[in-house]
Enzyme design. Structure first.
Site, PDB file in Angstrom:
ATOM      1  N   LYS A   6       1.143  -1.231   0.461  1.00  0.00           N
ATOM      2  CA  LYS A   6       0.135   0.362  -0.013  1.00  0.00           C
ATOM      3  C   LYS A   6       0.843   1.078   0.323  1.00  0.00           C
ATOM      4  O   LYS A   6       2.106   0.712   0.540  1.00  0.00           O
ATOM      5  CB  LYS A   6      -0.704   0.126   1.059  1.00  0.00           C
ATOM      6  N   TYR A 225      15.579  30.302   7.975  1.00  0.00           N
ATOM      7  CA  TYR A 225      14.405  30.727   8.386  1.00  0.00           C
ATOM      8  C   TYR A 225      14.092  30.874  10.325  1.00  0.00           C
ATOM      9  O   TYR A 225      14.842  29.555  10.764  1.00  0.00           O
ATOM     10  CB  TYR A 225      12.938  29.842   8.496  1.00  0.00           C
TER      11      TYR A 225
END
Ligand code: PLP
Length: 335
Positions: A6, A225
């Protein structure tokens, strides 16, 4: 062995992995994934772990010979009302303690009986359940789940399936007829307290990029940042071309390891969308274009998961489409 493929085979590429594995069957999360496998020509049994989400999916399951979990009385009703070109194979999914999907054990015998009487259901009904805490080696919960699973299925016909990777490696009593390995197929340890090498697993995915810039910064200058990291001395700071836009975890803190030319270096400052910054003290040999490994061969993903306070599963699944995939065969050649 039904290989859990999956989520794009845990981020490795659904069809590529399914074709490479010598699996007796596949386990997927939804019809869409199963149909991709059938379109690619794979003929092994495929199990939809959550069954169908709506009745309209049932005719496609019949046509493409897909097996389905039945975990809720509503799914039983869909089957009882379905008129299919041929019966589908059903796995009755019991809730033995995960308390997510599954039928309450006391309702199982009645539902089993009704499934047996339904013309849409093939006669070889299987039994499955899912383990909630098999990754904790010293936890009795797995044994409790096992006991419930055995008690409900005792004396009833049908194949049985319980074990995920942690069950396979840690709890041999849970193996039964079909095991459902996921994470371990990709060479990652499912246990909270061990690395892949300790389980004799080798990582399938190595995630790497390159150093794109080297900057000399003065003591006290902030990096990235928010300026969350400041240079403690005059030093070299490297920039590598990877960020959360590629699936590198944004929450990886300063100090998270990377491999720079096969030696460890540390992430510093915040992870941005397309870049990370690295502490190059102790790496005087570093040059632009050097290889930077984020995880995989030489740097277990389990360590990155721990640093970023997550687990390996979402890191693997989270690699984004823009990251170029290169398949290297076991003899080391790119294909
Ligand atoms: C995903 C999944 C697996 C595989 O789990 P791993 O921990 O990756 O081995 C097995 N069974 C079910 C029902 C699953 O959803």
């Amino acid at each position: 062995m039904a290989a859990a493929v999956k989520a794009e085979a845990y981020g490795h590429g659904l069809v590529r992995i399914a074709q490479a594995l010598d699996a007796d069957g596949f386990a997927v999360a939804c019809l869409e994934e199963a149909l991709i496998l059938r379109e690619a020509g794979l003929t092994q049994p495929i199990l939809l772990l959550e069954g169908v989400f709506e009745a309209a999916e049932l005719p496609l399951c019949a046509r493409h010979d897909l097996s389905i979990a039945v975990h809720h009385p509503e799914q039983l009703r869909m089957l009882e009302h379905a008129r299919l070109e041929r019966p589908v194979r059903v796995w009755l999914k019991l809730d033995t303690g995960m308390h997510r999907l599954g039928l309450a054990p006391e309702t199982a015998p009645t539902i089993f009986q009704r499934l047996r009487e339904s013309p849409a259901v093939a006669p070889d009904i299987g039994w499955m359940s899912h383990l909630a805490r098999a990754d904790e080696r010293d936890c009795d919960y797995t044994l409790e789940q096992l006991q419930i699973f055995m008690a409900v299925t005792a004396g009833l016909p049908g194949e049985r399936s319980l074990a995920n990777s942690a069950g396979i490696l840690g709890w041999p009593q849970t193996h039964f007829d079909w095991v459902r390995p996921g994470l371990m197929l990709y060479g990652v340890s499912p246990f909270v307290d061990s690395l892949a090498a300790a389980e004799d697993l080798r990582p399938v995915m190595t995630f790497h990029t390159r150093l794109t810039s080297i900057n000399w910064l003065r003591k006290g200058e902030p990096v990235g940042y928010g300026g969350t990291w400041r240079c403690p001395e005059d030093m070299a700071v490297g920039v590598a071309a990877v960020g959360y836009g590629d699936g590198y975890p944004r929450h990886a803190p300063s100090g998270t390891p990377v491999l720079l030319n096969s030696r460890e270096a540390s992430l510093i400052g915040r992870v941005s969308m397309d870049m990370i910054t690295l502490d190059l003290r102790g790496h005087p040999e570093a040059r632009i274009d050097d290889q930077v490994t984020l995880w995989g061969n030489g740097l277990p993903i389990e360590r990155i998961a721990q640093a970023a306070e997550t687990i390996a599963y979402p890191l693997l699944c989270g690699i984004t489409a823009r990251v170029r995939r290169e398949v290297i065969s076991s003899d080391g050649f790119a294909t």
